[in-house]
Scaffold this motif. Structure first.
Motif, PDB file in Angstrom:
ATOM      1  N   UNK A   3       0.861  -1.186   0.000  1.00 63.14           N
ATOM      2  CA  UNK A   3       0.000   0.000   0.000  1.00 63.14           C
ATOM      3  C   UNK A   3       0.893   1.231   0.000  1.00 63.14           C
ATOM      4  N   UNK A   4       0.580   2.184  -0.847  1.00 58.03           N
ATOM      5  CA  UNK A   4       1.304   3.449  -0.889  1.00 58.03           C
ATOM      6  C   UNK A   4       0.347   4.581  -0.550  1.00 58.03           C
ATOM      7  N   UNK A  57      -4.587   9.750  -0.482  1.00 55.58           N
ATOM      8  CA  UNK A  57      -5.166   8.498  -0.951  1.00 55.58           C
ATOM      9  C   UNK A  57      -4.191   7.367  -0.656  1.00 55.58           C
ATOM     10  N   UNK A  58      -4.763   6.194  -0.436  1.00 56.66           N
ATOM     11  CA  UNK A  58      -3.989   4.962  -0.314  1.00 56.66           C
ATOM     12  C   UNK A  58      -4.202   4.194  -1.610  1.00 56.66           C
ATOM     13  N   UNK A  59      -3.115   3.739  -2.192  1.00 57.75           N
ATOM     14  CA  UNK A  59      -3.215   3.028  -3.464  1.00 57.75           C
ATOM     15  C   UNK A  59      -2.564   1.660  -3.381  1.00 57.75           C
ATOM     16  N   UNK A  63      -1.979   1.028  -8.642  1.00 55.96           N
ATOM     17  CA  UNK A  63      -2.445   2.406  -8.649  1.00 55.96           C
ATOM     18  C   UNK A  63      -3.900   2.580  -8.260  1.00 55.96           C
ATOM     19  N   UNK A  64      -4.623   1.488  -8.052  1.00 57.64           N
ATOM     20  CA  UNK A  64      -6.029   1.586  -7.669  1.00 57.64           C
ATOM     21  C   UNK A  64      -6.164   2.269  -6.311  1.00 57.64           C
ATOM     22  N   UNK A  65      -7.088   3.201  -6.203  1.00 53.19           N
ATOM     23  CA  UNK A  65      -7.329   3.901  -4.941  1.00 53.19           C
ATOM     24  C   UNK A  65      -8.152   2.991  -4.031  1.00 53.19           C
ATOM     25  N   UNK A  66      -7.589   2.706  -2.852  1.00 52.12           N
ATOM     26  CA  UNK A  66      -8.224   1.815  -1.884  1.00 52.12           C
ATOM     27  C   UNK A  66      -8.917   2.564  -0.754  1.00 52.12           C
ATOM     28  N   UNK A  67      -8.558   3.823  -0.592  1.00 56.24           N
ATOM     29  CA  UNK A  67      -9.152   4.625   0.460  1.00 56.24           C
ATOM     30  C   UNK A  67      -8.609   6.034   0.397  1.00 56.24           C
ATOM     31  N   UNK A  68      -9.247   6.913   1.163  1.00 53.82           N
ATOM     32  CA  UNK A  68      -8.791   8.291   1.212  1.00 53.82           C
ATOM     33  C   UNK A  68      -9.079   8.878   2.577  1.00 53.82           C
ATOM     34  N   UNK A 102      -3.128   3.435   8.458  1.00 61.25           N
ATOM     35  CA  UNK A 102      -2.033   4.068   7.716  1.00 61.25           C
ATOM     36  C   UNK A 102      -2.404   5.489   7.302  1.00 61.25           C
ATOM     37  N   UNK A 103      -3.611   5.647   6.783  1.00 58.66           N
ATOM     38  CA  UNK A 103      -4.065   6.969   6.368  1.00 58.66           C
ATOM     39  C   UNK A 103      -4.165   7.922   7.557  1.00 58.66           C
ATOM     40  N   UNK A 104      -4.745   7.447   8.661  1.00 65.91           N
ATOM     41  CA  UNK A 104      -4.922   8.310   9.821  1.00 65.91           C
ATOM     42  C   UNK A 104      -3.581   8.712  10.423  1.00 65.91           C
ATOM     43  N   UNK A 105      -2.646   7.778  10.527  1.00 65.88           N
ATOM     44  CA  UNK A 105      -1.326   8.116  11.061  1.00 65.88           C
ATOM     45  C   UNK A 105      -0.657   9.193  10.208  1.00 65.88           C
ATOM     46  N   UNK A 106      -0.741   9.055   8.888  1.00 60.93           N
ATOM     47  CA  UNK A 106      -0.139  10.046   7.987  1.00 60.93           C
ATOM     48  C   UNK A 106      -0.866  11.386   8.091  1.00 60.93           C
ATOM     49  N   UNK A 107      -2.176  11.347   8.229  1.00 58.84           N
ATOM     50  CA  UNK A 107      -2.959  12.573   8.346  1.00 58.84           C
ATOM     51  C   UNK A 107      -2.632  13.315   9.638  1.00 58.84           C
TER      52      UNK A 107
END
Length: 185
Positions: A3-4, A57-59, A63-68, A102-107
């Motif tokens: 996941x990126x 976004x998490x991809x 490259x598919x977007x898995x979440x935002x 992952x998204x929340x930690x980065x946010x």
């Protein structure tokens, strides 16, 4: 699966719209009853990123977007300018893989780096998964509003959670560090 995370851009609007439409149609995280179309989601995206709030976004590898996830103003009165609200939505097929965390930690990190001092989560439907993700990222419970929404044939509670960013309220904020244009003074 690798996941990126990266900043969202306008090319992600279709995927963001699809993910949010599923959340609106089948879940209680959002109290909207009808999913907005791409034009409306693009308008919302522009309003948030135009104020320079973080929007990620998490991809997947392809490259598919898995979440935002994004941070935005909790309220627009100037004294609130050091407080942001987070929003996180994960594609149905990608839930349960740690992408929300992952998204929340980065946010949280980006919001801290931008000089914000508090982040609040307004969790519709008192979602146990969302509460768990926020708790894992250091958020604490600060309140519950009972019966605040009626959706999918049921009354829903709204949970508020909060985490301190950076120095929190232990020092005065530095207006020069605030990147947004929504607030002045």
């Amino acid at each position: 699966m690798t996941i990126s995370l990266r900043p969202a851009d306008v090319s992600d609007i279709a995927a963001i719209t699809r993910i949010y439409a599923d959340a609106v149609s089948t879940g209680t995280a959002s109290y909207e009853l009808a999913p907005p179309d791409e034009a409306e989601m693009a308008k919302r995206f522009s309003a948030i990123t135009g104020q320079r709030y973080p929007y990620l976004v998490a991809t997947a590898e392809d490259g598919a977007v898995l979440g935002y996830a994004y941070a935005s103003a909790f309220r627009t009165r100037p004294a609130y300018r050091w407080l942001v609200e987070d929003s996180i939505y994960i594609a149905a097929e990608a839930r349960g893989r740690g992408i929300g965390r992952l998204l929340l930690e980065a946010l949280v990190k980006q919001s801290t780096d931008l000089g914000f001092r508090q982040m609040v989560a307004v969790i519709g439907g008192a979602s146990l998964a969302s509460i768990a993700v926020h708790r894992a990222c250091g958020f604490r419970m600060v309140g519950t509003l009972n019966g605040t929404g009626f959706k999918l044939g049921q009354w829903l509670d709204t949970v508020f959670m909060q985490v301190t960013l950076g120095e929190g309220d232990s020092t005065d904020p530095d207006p020069a560090r605030y990147p947004g244009t929504l607030f002045s003074g």
